[in-house]
Design an enzyme around this catalytic site. Structure first.
Site, PDB file in Angstrom:
ATOM      1  N   HIS A 136       1.066  -1.528   0.027  1.00 42.37           N
ATOM      2  CA  HIS A 136       0.173   0.141  -0.136  1.00 42.37           C
ATOM      3  C   HIS A 136       0.644   1.408   0.125  1.00 42.37           C
ATOM      4  O   HIS A 136       2.010   1.130   0.178  1.00 42.37           O
ATOM      5  CB  HIS A 136      -1.003   0.219   1.478  1.00 42.37           C
ATOM      6  CG  HIS A 136      -1.824  -0.779   1.421  1.00 42.37           C
ATOM      7  ND1 HIS A 136      -1.808  -2.761   1.999  1.00 42.37           N
ATOM      8  CD2 HIS A 136      -2.827  -0.450   0.607  1.00 42.37           C
ATOM      9  CE1 HIS A 136      -3.346  -2.811   1.158  1.00 42.37           C
ATOM     10  NE2 HIS A 136      -4.064  -2.173   0.479  1.00 42.37           N
ATOM     11  N   LYS A 140      -0.806   4.787   4.924  1.00 38.90           N
ATOM     12  CA  LYS A 140      -1.336   3.983   5.591  1.00 38.90           C
ATOM     13  C   LYS A 140      -1.348   3.688   7.020  1.00 38.90           C
ATOM     14  O   LYS A 140      -0.315   3.619   7.711  1.00 38.90           O
ATOM     15  CB  LYS A 140      -1.859   2.688   4.954  1.00 38.90           C
ATOM     16  CG  LYS A 140      -2.560   1.675   5.391  1.00 38.90           C
ATOM     17  CD  LYS A 140      -2.737   0.443   4.164  1.00 38.90           C
ATOM     18  CE  LYS A 140      -3.846  -0.501   4.976  1.00 38.90           C
ATOM     19  NZ  LYS A 140      -5.471  -0.162   5.162  1.00 38.90           N
TER      20      LYS A 140
END
Lengths: 250, 250, 250, 250
Positions: A136, A140
Site C-alpha cells: 500500500h 496507511k
C-alpha cells in the site's frame, strides 16, 4: 428498455458517496433521484421515490437511515462501517419485520478483492504453503491491511476444515519481523511504498509449483462496479445479507 | 580457434564443483584437465598443467590450495566461504608476492543477483521508498537471505551518500512483524513457500510510479555462467579481486 | 536556505503543464513566477524574471519560445514533441550562439522509465533471451508503446555491440501474433486492459535464472520529479542536451 | 492405519511414469506393486493385485491396457494422450459394461493449472478485459501453449454465457503480432525465455482494478500431487470421468 431503478445516495458529498453518485448517474439503467448529505433531511429520498438507498455515511447515522428505509420499503445497500455482531443482530430483527425489503451490509465492495479472497480460500487446502504480501501507499495507518487479515482468516479456516498440516518452515535464525506477522498461522507481509495504491498477493506453493492470486486497486473507482451490481440485485434479495459475495454469488 | 584454457576444479565431486566440471566440459573454449576432490592430491592440477583453478571446497582447505596455486603461477577462481577481513588481508599479502597471478574471491557467482544489487543501489537515491521481498523454499534456515541483507546494505549506503531522507511510513498500529525486518533502515520481508527455489524483488517507489527489479533462480545451474566468465577473465586481472562484479564490470 | 530558482511554465493550462505548475509550486526550492498559455504573451516569463522555462506546448510554438529564451539567457526544459534530427540540428546551432545557456530537450521525463531502459540495455548482453511485455489502458492507439520500442532498440544495440547471438526460439507451430512483434530482433508483446495505466516489463533469461525489470506508472504525476530534477540541473549544463538521462546521469 | 491402495504403473520407466513410481513409493497410504514398461507384460499388474493402474504410455498401447483393467476390475488413472471424441465414446461404452470400475482420462494433472483455469473462467464475466501471457523455455515447439489455448477457450465460453461485450481495444496502429494471438476473442501472448520452465498469467481488468492469476511450474514434479489425488479418489467414482477437475471438484 426496462424501467430504470430510482437510487438515492446518503453521504452524497463524501469521498465515496460522490463517486457513487457519479457512477449511478453514468449508468443507463439507474436514475439518481436524491443526493443526501449530513445537512439534508434523509426523508428526501423517500419523497423522491428512491427504490434503493446507498449509504456511505457514519456509524452514528446509519441506523436511523435504515429505520427510515425499512419503514418506507426502500431497499438499502450499506457500506458504512461499525456493524459489529450486536448491531447486525439488532438490524436483522428489524429487517424481519419488513418482509420484501432487502438490506445489504458489506465491508468491501471491490469485486476483485472478494474474488481474490474466495479463490485463495478454495485453493489453500491444495497447497502446502500459503503466505500473503500486501502493498500500500505509505500514508496507511494499519499494517497489515484489513483485507489481508480477512484473507488470512479465510485461508486458515479453509485449511483447518480440510485438515491441512501447518506450512513447512525450517527458519532457525531470523531477524525480527523477517517472516512477517502471524495471522491465524498465515504469514502476512506489509509493504509500504510511495506511488502504490492498494495491492495484495496471495502466494500458494506445493511440490514444484506455485499459484499466485494478485489484486491491484489503482484508484477509488474500483469499488463502484460492486456498488452498482448490488443496487441492481438487492431488490430480488429480501432480508439481511452480509457481504457482497453472498449477494452476487462471487 | 584460440587455444583453450586449461582448468582444474578443486572440490570436483561436491554439489557445486560437479556442476562446474560439467559446465567447463561443455564449453568449447575451456578444457577440464584435473578434477580434484578431498581424497586426491591437489598437486594434480599443477601436474596436469591447469592455467586456472576453480575452488569450491572448505574454509579449512582453501588457503592451502591457494598457496599451491600461487607457488605455481596458477590463477584461481574461489567460491569457497570463510573469507573474513583478516583472511582476505593475509591472502592479499601473499598474492602481492606473485605478480602476474590473478585470484578472485567471490561470495556470489550469480550474474543476475549481482546486476540486481547494482541496479537497486543505483536506482535507490531516485526514489522515496525502497523495500525488499525475498522468497525461498521452506527448508532455508536463515531469514532474510544473505543476498537480501547485502542488497539492503548497498541500498542504504547509496541513499546515505546521496543524502536521501528516510522512506515515508505512517504505520501507527501494526501486528508484530508485519512491516518486515529492518536492515540498515530498509524493510526486508522473507517469504517461505514450498515449490520456490530462490527469488528476490527490490521495490522502489516515487510519486505515481514504481520500479521493480526481480531476480529468479530456478536451479543451481544459475551460477555456472558466472564461474565460466570468471575463468575466462581472471588471467588478465593480476592481483586479488573480491567480488565477481569487479572482475566482470557488472 | 539557498535562493529559490524562478521558473516560468509555457503551456501552463495544458494537461502536463498544469501539473508541472502544481509541482513547482509545491517545491520549497523553486518559485513559480509565470504561467503562460496560448493566449498569453510568452515574454511574460522574461518580464517576471524566470531563470528557467519549462515548455510543454506544441511543435508549432516551441521554436519561437526557445528563441525568446536564448535571447534573454533563460535556461529551458522542453518536453514538447516534434524534435526530429533537422530541428535538433537547427536548435544546436542557435544554442551555440548563446554560451552559458542550457537547453534540455527530452521525449521522456519519467526517471523510472529511463532507469528501466538503461538497466535493460546493460543487462541484455549477459543473457541469452530478452523479451518485453508492455501493458496499458485500452484507449491507447498504438501498439507497442513508444517506450517499449525504444527499449527494444536499446537492448538490440547493446547486444549487437557485445556480439550476442540471437535469442534461442524453437517455435515451429504458432498462431499468428502469439510470439509478439519483432522490434530489431526483440519480441515485444502489448497487453491492453481496462484498469491499467502504463506498465512495462523487460524479461531477461539465462541458464537457470531470469532477471525482470518492471516499471509501473500509476498516474500522470510520475513525470513531475523528472521535470523538477531537470529544472534544478539545467543551469549547470550549458549547451543543448538531448535526453534527461544525459542531464541527470541516470 | 487404513489399508494401503495397491498401485501399478504402466510406462514405469518413461519420463513421467518414473516420477509417478517415485511419488507412489514415497506416499504412506499407497503401495507400488507393479512397474510395467513396454517390454513387460501388462498382465503383471493384475497378477500383483493392483487396485488402481496409472497409465502414462502411448496412444497405440493405452486402449489395450484399459481393456485389461476393465476385464479385471482395476480402476485406471490415464494421462496418456490421444483421446479424441471418437476414442472417448468407445471407451465410455466399454466402461459402462463394467459397473463399479472407475476410469479417469485427464490431459492435465497439475492442480494449479486446473485451479487457474477455473478461477479465470469464473472471474472473466466480472471484468471488461481479459488477456493471457504464457511464458516457457525456448525449446518449446508450439505457441501459445495448450494450457493457454484451453484457458482462453474457457474464458471466452464463460463470457459468452454471461453476455459479456467484447473487451475494449482502441489500437489503431500496431506492429504485426504486437497484440498477440486471438484465441476465441481472447488475446494470448507467448514469451520464450531461457531459464524459464512453464508459467502462465491470466490478467483481468475492470474500472480502476485488475485481478491476476498466475501459475508457475518449476519442475516436472508438479503433476505428481494431482496423480496421487486421482489414485486416491478414483475407487469411489465408478464410470468414465474426463478431466481431473471433475474428479477432485477443483
Amino acid at each position: 428498455m426496462a424501467q430504470r431503478i430510482a437510487v438515492g445516495v446518503l453521504g452524497a458529498r463524501g469521498k465515496v458517496g460522490s463517486q457513487v453518485c457519479a457512477a449511478v448517474d453514468a449508468a443507463d439503467d439507474l436514475e439518481l433521484v436524491a443526493e443526501v448529505d449530513e445537512d439534508d433531511d434523509p426523508r428526501l429520498l423517500v419523497e423522491r421515490g428512491a427504490a434503493v438507498a446507498v449509504d456511505f455515511t457514519h456509524p452514528d447515522a446509519v441506523m436511523g437511515h435504515l429505520e427510515l428505509c425499512l419503514a418506507h420499503g426502500v431497499h438499502a445497500v450499506v457500506g458504512t462501517t461499525g456493524f459489529d455482531d450486536a448491531r447486525l443482530a439488532a438490524l436483522r430483527a428489524q429487517v424481519e419485520q419488513r418482509p420484501g425489503v432487502g438490506v445489504l451490509v458489506a465491508p468491501n465492495f471491490s469485486i476483485g478483492a472478494l474474488l481474490m479472497m474466495r479463490f485463495a480460500a478454495e485453493a489453500a487446502p491444495h497447497y502446502e504453503s500459503v503466505e500473503i504480501v500486501e502493498l500500500h501507499h505509505p500514508t496507511k495507518a494499519d499494517a497489515p491491511s484489513g483485507t489481508a487479515r480477512r484473507t488470512a482468516e479465510l485461508v486458515a479456516a479453509a485449511r483447518r476444515e480440510a485438515g491441512s498440516p501447518p506450512a513447512p518452515d525450517a527458519t532457525s535464525t531470523a531477524l525480527d519481523g523477517a517472516r512477517g506477522a502471524d495471522v491465524d498461522g498465515v504469514p502476512v507481509h506489509a509493504v509500504r511504498l510511495r506511488g502504490l495504491v492498494a495491492h495484495q498477493e496471495v502466494l500458494l506453493g506445493g511440490s514444484g509449483e506455485t499459484l499466485t492470486i494478485r489484486h491491484d486497486s489503482f484508484d477509488r473507482s474500483s469499488f463502484a462496479p460492486g456498488v452498482l451490481a448490488a443496487v441492481r440485485a438487492i431488490g430480488d434479495r429480501p432480508g439481511l445479507t452480509v457481504g457482497l459475495e453472498h449477494l452476487l454469488e462471487l
